[in-house]
Each structure stands twice: as structure tokens, then as C-alpha cells.
Motif scaffolding. Sequence first.
Motif, PDB file in Angstrom:
ATOM      1  N   LEU A   1       0.823  -1.200   0.000  1.00 43.47           N
ATOM      2  CA  LEU A   1       0.000   0.000   0.000  1.00 43.47           C
ATOM      3  C   LEU A   1       0.862   1.256   0.000  1.00 43.47           C
ATOM      4  CD1 LEU A   1      -2.752  -1.082   2.577  1.00 43.47           C
ATOM      5  CD2 LEU A   1      -2.982  -0.932   0.089  1.00 43.47           C
ATOM      6  N   SER A   2       1.967   1.208   0.726  1.00 39.46           N
ATOM      7  CA  SER A   2       2.884   2.356   0.758  1.00 39.46           C
ATOM      8  C   SER A   2       3.467   2.621  -0.618  1.00 39.46           C
ATOM      9  CB  SER A   2       4.007   2.106   1.769  1.00 39.46           C
ATOM     10  OG  SER A   2       3.495   1.896   3.068  1.00 39.46           O
ATOM     11  N   GLN A   3       3.820   1.560  -1.334  1.00 43.36           N
ATOM     12  CA  GLN A   3       4.344   1.717  -2.688  1.00 43.36           C
ATOM     13  C   GLN A   3       3.290   2.332  -3.602  1.00 43.36           C
ATOM     14  OE1 GLN A   3       6.068  -2.007  -4.140  1.00 43.36           O
ATOM     15  NE2 GLN A   3       6.906  -2.441  -2.113  1.00 43.36           N
ATOM     16  N   ALA A   4       2.041   1.898  -3.458  1.00 41.77           N
ATOM     17  CA  ALA A   4       0.974   2.467  -4.287  1.00 41.77           C
ATOM     18  C   ALA A   4       0.744   3.935  -3.939  1.00 41.77           C
ATOM     19  CB  ALA A   4      -0.313   1.664  -4.094  1.00 41.77           C
ATOM     20  N   ALA A   5       0.749   4.258  -2.643  1.00 37.68           N
ATOM     21  CA  ALA A   5       0.542   5.645  -2.221  1.00 37.68           C
ATOM     22  C   ALA A   5       1.650   6.549  -2.733  1.00 37.68           C
ATOM     23  CB  ALA A   5       0.448   5.711  -0.703  1.00 37.68           C
ATOM     24  N   ALA A   6       2.877   6.035  -2.794  1.00 36.29           N
ATOM     25  CA  ALA A   6       4.007   6.825  -3.296  1.00 36.29           C
ATOM     26  C   ALA A   6       3.826   7.211  -4.762  1.00 36.29           C
ATOM     27  CB  ALA A   6       5.310   6.050  -3.112  1.00 36.29           C
ATOM     28  N   LYS A   7       2.987   6.444  -5.492  1.00 38.98           N
ATOM     29  CA  LYS A   7       2.710   6.757  -6.899  1.00 38.98           C
ATOM     30  C   LYS A   7       1.506   7.687  -7.049  1.00 38.98           C
ATOM     31  CE  LYS A   7       2.130   2.570  -8.290  1.00 38.98           C
ATOM     32  NZ  LYS A   7       1.877   1.404  -9.195  1.00 38.98           N
ATOM     33  N   GLY A   8       0.933   8.097  -5.921  1.00 37.90           N
ATOM     34  CA  GLY A   8      -0.203   9.000  -5.973  1.00 37.90           C
ATOM     35  C   GLY A   8      -1.554   8.325  -5.900  1.00 37.90           C
ATOM     36  N   VAL A   9      -1.577   7.013  -5.633  1.00 40.46           N
ATOM     37  CA  VAL A   9      -2.841   6.298  -5.496  1.00 40.46           C
ATOM     38  C   VAL A   9      -3.439   6.609  -4.125  1.00 40.46           C
ATOM     39  CG1 VAL A   9      -3.955   4.035  -5.464  1.00 40.46           C
ATOM     40  CG2 VAL A   9      -2.048   4.462  -7.020  1.00 40.46           C
ATOM     41  N   HIS A  10      -4.740   6.915  -4.074  1.00 39.16           N
ATOM     42  CA  HIS A  10      -5.419   7.195  -2.813  1.00 39.16           C
ATOM     43  C   HIS A  10      -5.811   5.863  -2.149  1.00 39.16           C
ATOM     44  CE1 HIS A  10      -5.627  11.473  -3.694  1.00 39.16           C
ATOM     45  NE2 HIS A  10      -6.073  11.163  -4.908  1.00 39.16           N
ATOM     46  N   ILE A  11      -5.402   5.688  -0.891  1.00 34.29           N
ATOM     47  CA  ILE A  11      -5.633   4.440  -0.164  1.00 34.29           C
ATOM     48  C   ILE A  11      -6.597   4.694   0.981  1.00 34.29           C
ATOM     49  CG2 ILE A  11      -4.554   2.481   0.992  1.00 34.29           C
ATOM     50  CD1 ILE A  11      -3.399   2.935  -1.766  1.00 34.29           C
ATOM     51  N   TYR A  12      -7.679   3.910   1.033  1.00 35.71           N
ATOM     52  CA  TYR A  12      -8.683   4.025   2.088  1.00 35.71           C
ATOM     53  C   TYR A  12      -8.836   2.651   2.738  1.00 35.71           C
ATOM     54  CZ  TYR A  12      -9.615   8.096  -0.805  1.00 35.71           C
ATOM     55  OH  TYR A  12      -9.473   9.241  -1.547  1.00 35.71           O
ATOM     56  N   LEU A  13      -8.363   2.532   3.975  1.00 34.45           N
ATOM     57  CA  LEU A  13      -8.369   1.264   4.697  1.00 34.45           C
ATOM     58  C   LEU A  13      -9.342   1.372   5.865  1.00 34.45           C
ATOM     59  CD1 LEU A  13      -7.208  -1.567   5.286  1.00 34.45           C
ATOM     60  CD2 LEU A  13      -5.317  -0.438   6.506  1.00 34.45           C
ATOM     61  N   LEU A  14     -10.445   0.613   5.795  1.00 35.37           N
ATOM     62  CA  LEU A  14     -11.449   0.586   6.852  1.00 35.37           C
ATOM     63  C   LEU A  14     -11.413  -0.791   7.502  1.00 35.37           C
ATOM     64  CD1 LEU A  14     -13.861   2.007   8.268  1.00 35.37           C
ATOM     65  CD2 LEU A  14     -15.342   1.033   6.496  1.00 35.37           C
ATOM     66  N   ILE A  15     -11.100  -0.835   8.806  1.00 39.45           N
ATOM     67  CA  ILE A  15     -10.960  -2.103   9.507  1.00 39.45           C
ATOM     68  C   ILE A  15     -11.895  -2.131  10.714  1.00 39.45           C
ATOM     69  CG2 ILE A  15      -8.575  -2.453   8.770  1.00 39.45           C
ATOM     70  CD1 ILE A  15      -7.647  -1.453  11.501  1.00 39.45           C
ATOM     71  N   ASP A  16     -12.318  -3.329  11.092  1.00 36.26           N
ATOM     72  CA  ASP A  16     -13.201  -3.457  12.240  1.00 36.26           C
ATOM     73  C   ASP A  16     -12.461  -3.081  13.521  1.00 36.26           C
ATOM     74  OD1 ASP A  16     -15.858  -4.522  13.298  1.00 36.26           O
ATOM     75  OD2 ASP A  16     -14.389  -5.610  14.504  1.00 36.26           O
ATOM     76  N   GLY A  17     -13.126  -2.314  14.369  1.00 33.02           N
ATOM     77  CA  GLY A  17     -12.478  -1.809  15.575  1.00 33.02           C
ATOM     78  C   GLY A  17     -12.331  -2.826  16.682  1.00 33.02           C
ATOM     79  N   PHE A  18     -12.965  -3.986  16.548  1.00 30.37           N
ATOM     80  CA  PHE A  18     -12.864  -5.029  17.581  1.00 30.37           C
ATOM     81  C   PHE A  18     -11.882  -6.119  17.184  1.00 30.37           C
ATOM     82  CE2 PHE A  18     -14.422  -9.205  19.096  1.00 30.37           C
ATOM     83  CZ  PHE A  18     -14.174  -9.039  20.442  1.00 30.37           C
ATOM     84  N   ALA A  19     -12.004  -6.630  15.960  1.00 30.80           N
ATOM     85  CA  ALA A  19     -11.230  -7.806  15.553  1.00 30.80           C
ATOM     86  C   ALA A  19      -9.840  -7.467  15.038  1.00 30.80           C
ATOM     87  CB  ALA A  19     -11.981  -8.592  14.482  1.00 30.80           C
ATOM     88  N   SER A  20      -9.632  -6.241  14.533  1.00 26.63           N
ATOM     89  CA  SER A  20      -8.336  -5.869  13.967  1.00 26.63           C
ATOM     90  C   SER A  20      -7.429  -5.325  15.059  1.00 26.63           C
ATOM     91  CB  SER A  20      -8.513  -4.817  12.875  1.00 26.63           C
ATOM     92  OG  SER A  20      -9.153  -5.362  11.752  1.00 26.63           O
ATOM     93  N   HIS A  21      -6.174  -5.735  15.000  1.00 32.35           N
ATOM     94  CA  HIS A  21      -5.190  -5.311  15.999  1.00 32.35           C
ATOM     95  C   HIS A  21      -4.011  -4.652  15.278  1.00 32.35           C
ATOM     96  CE1 HIS A  21      -7.490  -7.599  18.893  1.00 32.35           C
ATOM     97  NE2 HIS A  21      -7.413  -8.640  18.100  1.00 32.35           N
ATOM     98  N   VAL A  22      -3.951  -3.326  15.351  1.00 32.19           N
ATOM     99  CA  VAL A  22      -2.906  -2.559  14.678  1.00 32.19           C
ATOM    100  C   VAL A  22      -2.228  -1.686  15.721  1.00 32.19           C
ATOM    101  CG1 VAL A  22      -2.407  -0.870  12.879  1.00 32.19           C
ATOM    102  CG2 VAL A  22      -4.205  -2.566  12.506  1.00 32.19           C
ATOM    103  N   SER A  23      -0.917  -1.819  15.851  1.00 36.86           N
ATOM    104  CA  SER A  23      -0.171  -1.071  16.856  1.00 36.86           C
ATOM    105  C   SER A  23      -0.097   0.409  16.489  1.00 36.86           C
ATOM    106  CB  SER A  23       1.243  -1.635  16.988  1.00 36.86           C
ATOM    107  OG  SER A  23       1.981  -1.405  15.800  1.00 36.86           O
ATOM    108  N   SER A  24       0.184   1.235  17.490  1.00 33.91           N
ATOM    109  CA  SER A  24       0.352   2.672  17.246  1.00 33.91           C
ATOM    110  C   SER A  24       1.490   2.923  16.275  1.00 33.91           C
ATOM    111  CB  SER A  24       0.610   3.397  18.566  1.00 33.91           C
ATOM    112  OG  SER A  24      -0.486   3.250  19.447  1.00 33.91           O
ATOM    113  N   ASP A  25       2.540   2.111  16.386  1.00 30.30           N
ATOM    114  CA  ASP A  25       3.682   2.269  15.482  1.00 30.30           C
ATOM    115  C   ASP A  25       3.266   2.013  14.035  1.00 30.30           C
ATOM    116  OD1 ASP A  25       6.636   2.399  14.835  1.00 30.30           O
ATOM    117  OD2 ASP A  25       6.232   0.312  14.252  1.00 30.30           O
ATOM    118  N   LEU A  26       2.493   0.946  13.820  1.00 31.09           N
ATOM    119  CA  LEU A  26       2.061   0.641  12.456  1.00 31.09           C
ATOM    120  C   LEU A  26       1.110   1.714  11.946  1.00 31.09           C
ATOM    121  CD1 LEU A  26       2.400  -1.444  10.208  1.00 31.09           C
ATOM    122  CD2 LEU A  26       0.356  -2.589  11.046  1.00 31.09           C
TER     123      LEU A  26
END
Length: 375
Positions: free
Chosen positions: A42-67
Motif C-alpha cells: 500500500l505504501s508503494q501504491a501511495a508513493a505513486k499518488g494512489v489514494h488508499i482508504y483502509l477501513l478495519i473493524d475496531g474489535f477484531a483488527s489489531h494494529v499497533s500505534s507504530d504501524l
Amino acid sequence: MKGGVEYFDLLHHLILTAEQSIHIQMYIFRDDDTGKMVLEWLSQAAAKGVHIYLLIDGFASHVSSDLMNRMEAAGVQLVRYAPLFKNGTLYFGRRLHHKLVVADGYRALVGSNNIDDDYYGRPQHPAWLDWALLVEGPAAGELERICVQLWNKEAAANQQLRLPAQEMKNLEMGVSGISVRVRRNDWVRNRNEIWRSYFNLLSEARKEVYLVSSYFLPGRRLRRQMKLAARRGVKIKVITAGRSDVLIAKQAERYLYPWLLRNRIEVFEYRDSILHAKIGIRDGRWLTLGSFNINNISTYAGIELNLDVRNRSFVRQAQQELEQLIAAHCTPVSGDDYRHQKRFIRFIQQLSYNLIRLLLYVSTFYFRRAHFSKQ
């Protein structure tokens, strides 16, 4: 296509060939090797100007502050759907159960695949069994409209970027001679399209039905349609998980096996890894596939997304794959297994079934009450 490396290779291709936008909506997005790999794409795509919209469930998804910080720095816009702590209170409500990727509003992946190591596979741990469909054209445009609608709802609550509103439709779209229909389930919002697809699959079947489902606990009305279909002479084959990531759910499923067998419904347990796919096939000409499990959580408390496909050659090919799966990777369940079953094991299965029913009732009570208060 099946899950594992095959799915993620295609996901990689969709992301890196996108030119304008990528929408990803996932129940589970984990901060593990697979999640970091997808973030790099996704970072590679964003670097080319692609708009990235990531919607994840707030209960089941576990994403650290660093990520999350790395996503923001890379230009990946992230929104959590209904976080566990919502408006200062603990919120266990409706969950976003989608497993959806849309690239440029023209190509889309719909299936049962989440983003974490279990779905990619690891040494000594084969990937969970999933299936997904790749669609192009009008159906993908309809899926993008759904993404925009849900994104704007949650973005407003999180004071993040809203996208231009798009008109919602519910059309049957032909793609390369294949009829594709987008189906949704959100019972609180009076959408029960996927449940209706399964109801019609059973009520209209004439020859054969295949049901593939993890956490297979059909409610009373679907069980009645299964029973009626079997009485009409319809051959019904149910493929469930031999091993499950939720032990109590597996024991509850097995409590239903004697009922299924008494009604001449064949049951097979997949044995190679954990089965996570959700598929229904009718008479070799109609198929539904997506995020919907055949149980009351998906029916009443999940926001679900499936595709219905009507095309004889395509569906027959999928049916042949299921037959090969049964022959090579499944263990048939026999009535003898249960006629001589120890009472203690049967007690545990019954207890699990009743506990699951109680859990389903408690977790959906608020939504049932809210729904009927609108009537």
C-alpha cells in the motif's frame, strides 16, 4: 480462487497496478508479517499518488500505534469501524465483517479472506481454506459505492476525510456473460439480502445443494428449508471445519450432526487446515460467496457482503472443485459415529450448542429490540 499465497499474489497485483484509488475493508487486519507485507504494498501504491482508504473493524483488527503512524506517514488513510471503546463506553455492537478490496472502481476481490498470517500461511501451518472472487466492471463499481458509503459514515465520526457521495444501487450486473449480483446483510438497517439468498438457494433447489461454512449453525428457518429440500429429493452436502479456531463452536456444530444425518443431509469435515470459506451452490448453476457465515451472528449482528453468481459453466467448475475437495481433503461424518458416542461427549456438545445460542441471543438482543422498535 482459493486463499493463501494465491489470494495474496492477486491482492499484490491489484494494489501495485492501481492508478487512482484502493479501498480495503477488512474484519481482521493484524500487525504481523502478512499485515506489514500488505502495508508495504500500500505504501508503494501511495508513493505513486494512489489514494488508499483502509477501513478495519475496531474489535477484531489489531494494529499497533507504530504501524498506524507508519501508515499515516506513507499516505495510507485508516479508519476503524466502531472501535471497542466508543464514546467513552465499551461497545460490542455490530461488526464490519467485510473482506473486500476494490481497485480503481473497476476491479474487486470479494471473499472470506482476512489479512493476517493465518490466511497467508506459515511454515508447518498451512493457510486457512478460503475462497474469493475477482470481478471487473459494473459489479466492482457497485462495490466501490458501498465502500464510499461506509467510509463516509465512519470518517465523519472520526473527523477524517469524507469522499464524494455516490448513488447506491442494487442491480444485477452482467460481466463477460456471467450474471453477478452484490448482496448485503445488515439486519439493523433492514438488509437481509444474503440470508434471503441462502433461503432461496434451499427453497428453490431441485437436484443438489452444496454448503461450505465455518461456524455452521443455521437458524430454525434455514434448517426447516434444508429439511424440506431433502424431502423433495435434493442432495445436500455440507462441508464444515474438522478443526476450528473456536473450539466451542466446533462442538456446537457437532451437536447438530445427528439432526443433519437423520434428514439425509451429508456432512463432511475438512481436515487439512482450518476451513474458513463461506459458499453456497444450487443445481450447478447458481452460487453465493463472501463473508456470510450460516449462523445468527452473520444474520443479525454482522455487516456482511456476498456476491451471487449465475452462470452454468462457472458454477459447475466451482462445484467440481468442491467435489475434489470432498474426495481428497475431507472426512465423511457417519451416523455410526454418533450412535455409539459417549454420553459425556454428547453432553459437552449439547452444552456448547446451548452456550452458543445464549451468546448469540445476548449479543444480538439490542439489535433485535432496536429493529422491532422501528416497526
